[in-house]
Design a protein around this motif. Structure first.
Motif, mmCIF file in Angstrom:
data_model
loop_
_atom_site.group_PDB
_atom_site.id
_atom_site.type_symbol
_atom_site.label_atom_id
_atom_site.label_comp_id
_atom_site.label_asym_id
_atom_site.label_seq_id
_atom_site.Cartn_x
_atom_site.Cartn_y
_atom_site.Cartn_z
ATOM 1 N N ASN A 323 -16.831 0.474 -21.422
ATOM 2 C CA ASN A 323 -17.904 1.344 -21.134
ATOM 3 C C ASN A 323 -18.620 1.124 -19.719
ATOM 4 O OD1 ASN A 323 -17.412 3.274 -23.100
ATOM 5 N ND2 ASN A 323 -18.524 1.947 -24.516
ATOM 6 N N LYS A 324 -18.328 -0.031 -18.972
ATOM 7 C CA LYS A 324 -18.688 -0.383 -17.771
ATOM 8 C C LYS A 324 -17.976 -0.601 -16.871
ATOM 9 C CE LYS A 324 -22.332 -3.429 -15.955
ATOM 10 N NZ LYS A 324 -23.267 -4.788 -16.399
ATOM 11 N N ILE A 325 -18.078 -0.136 -15.688
ATOM 12 C CA ILE A 325 -16.995 -0.393 -14.413
ATOM 13 C C ILE A 325 -17.551 -1.614 -13.553
ATOM 14 C CG2 ILE A 325 -16.348 0.620 -12.285
ATOM 15 C CD1 ILE A 325 -16.197 3.333 -13.656
ATOM 16 N N LYS A 326 -16.694 -2.245 -13.375
ATOM 17 C CA LYS A 326 -16.789 -3.431 -12.284
ATOM 18 C C LYS A 326 -15.877 -3.311 -11.176
ATOM 19 C CE LYS A 326 -17.192 -8.423 -11.797
ATOM 20 N NZ LYS A 326 -17.078 -9.767 -12.552
ATOM 21 N N PRO A 327 -16.307 -2.715 -9.947
ATOM 22 C CA PRO A 327 -15.713 -2.751 -8.717
ATOM 23 C C PRO A 327 -15.113 -4.045 -8.209
ATOM 24 C CG PRO A 327 -17.689 -1.446 -8.307
ATOM 25 C CD PRO A 327 -17.764 -2.516 -9.711
ATOM 26 N N VAL A 328 -13.818 -4.219 -7.989
ATOM 27 C CA VAL A 328 -13.106 -5.473 -7.749
ATOM 28 C C VAL A 328 -12.288 -5.035 -6.529
ATOM 29 C CG1 VAL A 328 -11.424 -7.279 -8.746
ATOM 30 C CG2 VAL A 328 -13.080 -6.078 -10.217
ATOM 31 N N PHE A 329 -11.903 -6.281 -5.673
ATOM 32 C CA PHE A 329 -11.212 -6.075 -4.510
ATOM 33 C C PHE A 329 -10.033 -7.360 -4.655
ATOM 34 C CE2 PHE A 329 -15.246 -4.725 -3.166
ATOM 35 C CZ PHE A 329 -14.940 -3.552 -2.442
ATOM 36 N N SER A 330 -9.017 -6.988 -4.218
ATOM 37 C CA SER A 330 -7.834 -7.939 -4.335
ATOM 38 C C SER A 330 -7.468 -8.559 -2.858
ATOM 39 C CB SER A 330 -6.550 -7.186 -4.713
ATOM 40 O OG SER A 330 -5.972 -6.302 -3.917
ATOM 41 N N THR A 331 -8.149 -8.172 -1.721
ATOM 42 C CA THR A 331 -7.880 -8.524 -0.302
ATOM 43 C C THR A 331 -9.180 -8.008 0.509
ATOM 44 O OG1 THR A 331 -6.320 -8.356 1.579
ATOM 45 C CG2 THR A 331 -6.542 -6.448 0.195
ATOM 46 N N THR A 332 -9.043 -8.759 1.728
ATOM 47 C CA THR A 332 -9.945 -8.502 2.595
ATOM 48 C C THR A 332 -9.284 -7.563 3.768
ATOM 49 O OG1 THR A 332 -9.749 -10.498 3.839
ATOM 50 C CG2 THR A 332 -11.603 -10.269 2.270
ATOM 51 N N GLY A 333 -8.139 -7.304 3.645
ATOM 52 C CA GLY A 333 -7.453 -6.686 4.467
ATOM 53 C C GLY A 333 -7.072 -5.282 3.993
ATOM 54 N N HIS A 334 -5.871 -4.867 4.518
ATOM 55 C CA HIS A 334 -5.468 -3.426 4.002
ATOM 56 C C HIS A 334 -4.275 -3.676 2.962
ATOM 57 C CE1 HIS A 334 -6.229 -1.564 8.136
ATOM 58 N NE2 HIS A 334 -7.160 -2.173 7.765
ATOM 59 N N SER A 335 -4.205 -2.442 2.297
ATOM 60 C CA SER A 335 -2.837 -2.502 0.955
ATOM 61 C C SER A 335 -2.020 -1.463 1.516
ATOM 62 C CB SER A 335 -3.646 -2.149 -0.251
ATOM 63 O OG SER A 335 -4.037 -0.925 -0.436
ATOM 64 N N GLY A 336 -0.951 -1.450 0.800
ATOM 65 C CA GLY A 336 -0.003 -0.522 1.076
ATOM 66 C C GLY A 336 0.148 0.443 0.148
ATOM 67 N N THR A 337 -0.882 0.889 -0.485
ATOM 68 C CA THR A 337 -0.694 2.056 -1.637
ATOM 69 C C THR A 337 -0.815 3.280 -0.814
ATOM 70 O OG1 THR A 337 -1.898 2.838 -3.458
ATOM 71 C CG2 THR A 337 -3.262 2.001 -1.675
ATOM 72 N N MET A 338 -0.032 4.091 -1.455
ATOM 73 C CA MET A 338 -0.185 5.630 -1.012
ATOM 74 C C MET A 338 -1.708 6.156 -1.062
ATOM 75 S SD MET A 338 3.138 7.582 -2.391
ATOM 76 C CE MET A 338 2.843 7.347 -4.053
ATOM 77 N N VAL A 339 -1.908 6.957 -0.093
ATOM 78 C CA VAL A 339 -3.510 7.775 -0.308
ATOM 79 C C VAL A 339 -3.374 9.140 -0.361
ATOM 80 C CG1 VAL A 339 -4.065 5.886 1.329
ATOM 81 C CG2 VAL A 339 -3.533 8.073 2.236
ATOM 82 N N PRO A 340 -4.228 9.859 -1.168
ATOM 83 C CA PRO A 340 -4.290 11.146 -1.407
ATOM 84 C C PRO A 340 -4.757 11.972 -0.217
ATOM 85 C CG PRO A 340 -6.425 10.274 -1.953
ATOM 86 C CD PRO A 340 -5.669 9.136 -1.656
ATOM 87 N N VAL A 341 -4.042 13.119 -0.187
ATOM 88 C CA VAL A 341 -4.229 14.196 0.757
ATOM 89 C C VAL A 341 -4.740 15.533 0.188
ATOM 90 C CG1 VAL A 341 -3.249 15.496 2.870
ATOM 91 C CG2 VAL A 341 -2.409 13.348 2.119
ATOM 92 N N PHE A 342 -5.808 15.857 0.379
ATOM 93 C CA PHE A 342 -6.839 16.826 -0.028
ATOM 94 C C PHE A 342 -6.412 18.187 0.644
ATOM 95 C CE2 PHE A 342 -8.629 13.156 -1.871
ATOM 96 C CZ PHE A 342 -8.628 13.524 -3.347
ATOM 97 N N ALA A 343 -6.210 19.455 0.333
ATOM 98 C CA ALA A 343 -6.176 20.298 1.581
ATOM 99 C C ALA A 343 -6.959 21.667 0.775
ATOM 100 C CB ALA A 343 -4.761 20.778 1.773
#
Length: 370
Positions: A323-343
């Motif tokens: 019931n509690k969210i903890k923001p977490v990072f895996s790198t200080t760089g960029h990742s290769g995940t796809m990103v959303p496109v809203f239109a």
């Protein structure tokens, strides 16, 4: 009996087909295409909002932490963009923005040039020549990778002073962001601010005006990047976007406006969740300005996307507490995940699906008939 029924169904289907408004092209008994008499409305104007470093987890954070309904939820069309550059599986912001501005997949670090460092015309340059008004707004310096990719052509993104030299003849009608020092505190001792009035620009360096001035505008409110939200930037991004829209929309031909939430990326690089979320919420507010304008205008396509994701950001559970969210990072760089496109708006249907990031350029040009 089966033959008679089959023939009856075929005749009935053929009768309905030929009596409808749909015409079908047939070649050698194969249906190759269908055309309808329905008119599809396309846009006169485009607003492209880029959340630098904004992946799906970042968008989710804006939704979780927003006090009220987020503007991200106002879109009816959503796609996914594959962000690899022409040289690397994981793109940087320079190549990531050059694909939007030119349609060319290029090497990391490239600003408005292809893999052979040959300049490629940008959407801003092309539309400016066709009589459209154009604008660039960012919370970075206007010489930073993303905004620079829409008006400059250099081999590497760190060539800030060379990028600045493109500004006077860029054709951009409205600039707002930081980057003052690259105009008047240069290694070559030139003061490029002196060149801007001759090119039709009014230069503003003290505060964001509340109304437009005549002619082109160059608004530079920081030596380099703009302050963080936590440092008191306030409503610069939504207000500058609103000011740009008031100016550019006076052009009956149409306009193109690029707005970047630059520091979403910086929060990701710093692995600073508070920084990132504050910038996301500011960006979401700016999206609201664009959507409100488009809804009232009726001829504007609004696109929201990212050049890449930064930080490998995740909204994880806090240990075993689901019931509690903890923001977490895996790198200080960029990742290769796809990103959303809203239109949203006329032509939004073009942005459905999964596609390479440079397709966004071609979809924008198709939307306005180029």
């Amino acid at each position: 009996m089966k033959i008679k029924v089959s023939f009856f169904l075929f005749a009935l289907s053929f009768s309905l087909l030929t009596s409808s408004c749909i015409s079908v092209k047939v070649s050698e008994n194969t249906v190759t295409a269908a055309e309808t008499s329905v008119n599809v409305k396309m846009p006169k104007n485009i607003i492209l909002l880029i959340g630098d470093g904004m992946g799906l987890s970042e968008v989710s954070a804006a939704i979780y932490y927003k006090d009220g309904k987020p503007n991200f939820e106002r879109f009816s069309t959503i796609g996914l963009s594959k962000t690899s550059s022409g040289s690397e599986l994981i793109t940087d912001s320079a190549a990531g923005a050059t694909v939007f501005s030119t349609g060319v997949k290029t090497y990391n670090g490239a600003i408005g040039v292809d893999r052979d460092t040959i300049p490629v015309p940008t959407i801003v340059e092309q539309l400016s020549k066709d009589g459209y008004s154009t604008g660039i707004v960012a919370t970075s310096s206007i010489q930073h990778a993303t905004p620079a990719s829409f008006y400059a052509h250099v081999e590497h993104r760190r060539m800030y002073e060379e990028i600045t030299e493109f500004a006077p003849n860029s054709g951009v009608d409205f600039f707002a962001g930081g980057g003052l020092k690259y105009f008047n505190d240069r290694k070559d001792k030139r003061d490029l601010l002196e060149d801007m009035p001759a090119a039709g620009y009014t230069v503003i360096t003290d505060k964001l005006p509340t109304t437009n001035v005549r002619g082109k505008e160059l608004i530079l409110l920081a030596e380099n990047g703009m302050p963080k939200m936590s440092e008191g930037r306030g409503d610069f991004l939504p207000d500058a976007t609103k000011l740009a829209l008031e100016k550019l929309s006076k052009n009956e031909k149409g306009f193109f406006l690029m707005v970047e939430g630059s520091q979403i990326d910086w929060g990701g690089h710093d692995n600073d969740a508070d920084y990132l979320i504050e910038e996301l919420l500011d960006f979401d507010k700016t999206i609201g300005v664009a959507l409100d304008f488009a809804k009232h205008n009726g001829e504007t396509l609004v696109i929201v996307t990212a050049d890449h994701e930064t930080g490998g950001f995740t909204l994880a559970a806090d240990g075993k507490d689901y019931n509690k969210i903890k923001p977490v990072f895996s790198t200080t760089g960029h990742s290769g995940t796809m990103v959303p496109v809203f239109a949203e708006g006329p032509g939004a249907f073009l942005f459905n699906g999964i596609y390479e990031s440079n397709e966004i350029y071609f979809k924008m040009m198709e939307a306005i008939g180029k």
